[in-house]
Write a protein that holds these residues in place. Structure first.
Motif, PDB file in Angstrom:
ATOM      1  N   LEU A  87       0.837  -1.284   0.048  1.00  0.00           N
ATOM      2  CA  LEU A  87       0.109  -0.205   0.077  1.00  0.00           C
ATOM      3  C   LEU A  87       0.680   1.283   0.039  1.00  0.00           C
ATOM      4  O   LEU A  87       0.556   2.286  -0.749  1.00  0.00           O
ATOM      5  N   ASN A  88       1.924   1.137   0.856  1.00  0.00           N
ATOM      6  CA  ASN A  88       3.051   2.573   0.939  1.00  0.00           C
ATOM      7  C   ASN A  88       3.560   2.497  -0.355  1.00  0.00           C
ATOM      8  O   ASN A  88       3.529   3.617  -0.987  1.00  0.00           O
ATOM      9  N   ALA A  89       3.838   1.589  -0.970  1.00  0.00           N
ATOM     10  CA  ALA A  89       4.733   1.572  -2.060  1.00  0.00           C
ATOM     11  C   ALA A  89       3.790   2.154  -3.313  1.00  0.00           C
ATOM     12  O   ALA A  89       4.491   3.089  -4.147  1.00  0.00           O
ATOM     13  N   ILE A  90       2.615   1.620  -3.458  1.00  0.00           N
ATOM     14  CA  ILE A  90       1.695   2.293  -4.571  1.00  0.00           C
ATOM     15  C   ILE A  90       1.485   3.931  -4.317  1.00  0.00           C
ATOM     16  O   ILE A  90       1.613   4.510  -5.049  1.00  0.00           O
ATOM     17  N   SER A  91       1.089   4.073  -3.082  1.00  0.00           N
ATOM     18  CA  SER A  91       1.075   5.272  -2.809  1.00  0.00           C
ATOM     19  C   SER A  91       2.158   6.408  -2.839  1.00  0.00           C
ATOM     20  O   SER A  91       1.963   7.344  -3.603  1.00  0.00           O
ATOM     21  N   ASN A  92       3.316   6.010  -2.701  1.00  0.00           N
ATOM     22  CA  ASN A  92       4.369   6.662  -2.916  1.00  0.00           C
ATOM     23  C   ASN A  92       4.325   7.035  -4.330  1.00  0.00           C
ATOM     24  O   ASN A  92       4.961   8.035  -4.981  1.00  0.00           O
ATOM     25  N   HIS A  93       4.504   5.773  -5.141  1.00  0.00           N
ATOM     26  CA  HIS A  93       4.578   5.963  -6.608  1.00  0.00           C
ATOM     27  C   HIS A  93       3.580   7.133  -7.185  1.00  0.00           C
ATOM     28  O   HIS A  93       4.041   7.790  -8.030  1.00  0.00           O
ATOM     29  N   TRP A  94       2.266   7.030  -6.775  1.00  0.00           N
ATOM     30  CA  TRP A  94       1.460   7.930  -7.332  1.00  0.00           C
ATOM     31  C   TRP A  94       1.702   9.367  -6.770  1.00  0.00           C
ATOM     32  O   TRP A  94       1.446  10.268  -7.543  1.00  0.00           O
ATOM     33  N   PHE A  95       1.898   9.670  -5.758  1.00  0.00           N
ATOM     34  CA  PHE A  95       2.216  10.906  -4.931  1.00  0.00           C
ATOM     35  C   PHE A  95       3.397  11.645  -5.876  1.00  0.00           C
ATOM     36  O   PHE A  95       3.376  12.648  -5.863  1.00  0.00           O
ATOM     37  N   LYS A  96       4.328  10.938  -6.210  1.00  0.00           N
ATOM     38  CA  LYS A  96       5.370  11.157  -7.015  1.00  0.00           C
ATOM     39  C   LYS A  96       5.127  11.402  -8.273  1.00  0.00           C
ATOM     40  O   LYS A  96       5.715  12.757  -8.809  1.00  0.00           O
ATOM     41  N   LEU A  97       4.260  10.797  -9.077  1.00  0.00           N
ATOM     42  CA  LEU A  97       3.782  11.162 -10.173  1.00  0.00           C
ATOM     43  C   LEU A  97       2.955  12.476 -10.188  1.00  0.00           C
ATOM     44  O   LEU A  97       2.891  13.243 -11.021  1.00  0.00           O
ATOM     45  N   PHE A  98       1.990  12.524  -9.297  1.00  0.00           N
ATOM     46  CA  PHE A  98       1.318  14.100  -9.086  1.00  0.00           C
ATOM     47  C   PHE A  98       2.071  15.080  -8.990  1.00  0.00           C
ATOM     48  O   PHE A  98       1.852  16.200  -9.448  1.00  0.00           O
ATOM     49  N   ARG A  99       3.395  14.854  -8.004  1.00  0.00           N
ATOM     50  CA  ARG A  99       4.295  16.068  -7.920  1.00  0.00           C
ATOM     51  C   ARG A  99       4.841  16.522  -9.278  1.00  0.00           C
ATOM     52  O   ARG A  99       5.062  17.595  -9.776  1.00  0.00           O
ATOM     53  N   GLU A 100       5.451  15.501 -10.055  1.00  0.00           N
ATOM     54  CA  GLU A 100       6.015  15.477 -11.254  1.00  0.00           C
ATOM     55  C   GLU A 100       5.096  16.195 -12.237  1.00  0.00           C
ATOM     56  O   GLU A 100       5.635  16.813 -13.220  1.00  0.00           O
ATOM     57  N   GLN A 101       3.820  16.144 -12.264  1.00  0.00           N
ATOM     58  CA  GLN A 101       2.977  16.437 -13.104  1.00  0.00           C
ATOM     59  C   GLN A 101       2.307  17.794 -12.790  1.00  0.00           C
ATOM     60  O   GLN A 101       1.344  18.317 -13.340  1.00  0.00           O
TER      61      GLN A 101
END
Length: 367
Positions: A87-101
């Motif tokens: 769960l943490n790994a998935i959230s971390n991945h999406w949060f990173k994409l949100f920031r990048e975009q």
């Protein structure tokens, strides 16, 4: 070493230095740091927060909840191996994409361990921000009974179960029990309309009307980012829940951010694309576990009928699920996490001790 030792079942008894009671939810526990430790970490780590911001250590467990109950398995397994880290790994991945975009930040400041976040305190918006791209689950059950208005939105006739909707629907509900809002029952998780929100901004903790539009924008754009990424993996992003809150950065600027977790098997439905095209539904989310429970017990009404909560709690307490069931759930969580992040989910041999060692040696937070 047994599988049970690889599970972090209890996450509210870590010796983390705090002057407040540990807040323990169904899955995550929050340890609010002392003012001195918060200031020290902000200075040492250079976090983009106000100098006097309140920080916390948030520890996710491997417990699994469904139908408002915590479930366990044979062999003293009080959780699902790899679930929390996934769960943490998935959230971390999406949060990173949100920031990048360029969407918005999250409440996460640091990730000391796969099961741990260091977060800043946010003032939550009192809304479960739900977006739906397909008609399924509770929405379908209501639709099949003739309901056509969902959170103030009129839905067309002649839709089929699991069909893709003509457009993304935003169907919010209350977060917690809100009182004194005309037309909104004083119960948790009740559907609300956009008008309910805009006419009662303060009750929902919104600062302005513009922020209502901003949350809708962040919800729909965040949904699109995840949906597009999953589509490349031949996975379908069916529906999801986001949460939002306000924080202040080190320049004194208040901003709306994403909170909690996003795009995970716990907060979303994710379907296998190939199976869907063949007319089948394969759940890569907790919904598969929910369906398994409904089929596992002879009287499924206990799990669906809120008037039978005492029986439901007893069912969860008195029935250890087969180890194979929990390992199947583990495969679902770790499998979709590895597919999304491209990285292997490693199961800790002793997650509690690992967390204590890291927080002691690298953050000086163990009392």
């Amino acid at each position: 070493m047994s599988l049970a030792t690889k599970v972090l079942a209890v996450n509210n008894n870590l010796p983390i230095r705090t002057e407040q009671a540990v807040h323990s939810g169904k899955v995550r526990s929050v340890y609010w740091l002392t003012a001195a430790d918060s200031r020290r970490l902000i200075e040492q780590k250079g976090y983009d927060v106000a100098a006097d911001a309140e920080l916390a250590v948030m520890v996710i467990s491997d417990r699994i909840s469904a139908f408002e109950c915590i479930w366990h398995g044979e062999g003293d397994m009080h959780g699902v191996p790899g679930k929390g880290a996934s769960l943490n790994a998935i959230s971390n991945h999406w949060f990173k994409l949100f920031r990048e975009q360029g969407l918005a930040d999250s409440h996460i400041l640091d990730i000391p361990h796969p099961l741990v976040w260091i977060v800043q305190k946010a003032k939550p918006v009192m809304i479960e921000a739900i977006a739906r791209q397909y008609i399924t689950g509770s929405m379908w059950r209501s639709y099949a009974k003739g309901e056509r208005n969902f959170c103030g939105i009129e839905i067309a006739d002649n839709l089929n179960k699991d069909q893709k909707l003509p457009e993304l629907l935003i169907t919010p509900s209350t977060k917690g029990i809100l009182k004194g809002i005309p037309g909104v029952p004083e119960v948790d998780d009740v559907n609300i309309t956009r008008d309910d929100i805009t006419n009662n901004l303060e009750a929902f903790n919104f600062r302005s009307l513009d922020d209502v539009s901003n949350y809708e924008k962040l919800l729909s754009e965040g949904f699109a980012v995840i949906s597009d990424a999953l589509e490349k993996l031949d996975q379908i992003f069916v529906d999801t829940k986001f949460e939002f809150g306000y924080v202040t950065d080190k320049h004194g600027q208040e901003k709306l951010i994403y909170m909690d977790e996003v795009g995970t098997p716990d907060s979303s439905r994710i379907w296998d694309g190939a199976a869907y095209r063949d007319g089948n539904i394969i759940e890569n989310s907790k919904e598969g576990f929910r369906q398994l429970l409904l089929n596992h017990f002879p009287d499924a009404d206990i799990l669906l009928n809120k008037n039978r909560m005492d029986e439901r709690y007893a069912l969860a307490k008195d029935n250890a699920l087969p180890e194979a069931v929990l390992m199947s759930v583990s495969d679902t969580y770790t499998g979709i996490a590895e597919k999304i992040t491209g990285e292997k989910i490693i199961l800790s041999d002793n997650p509690k001790q690992e967390i204590i060692t890291i927080l002691r040696d690298q953050y000086d937070l163990i009392q």
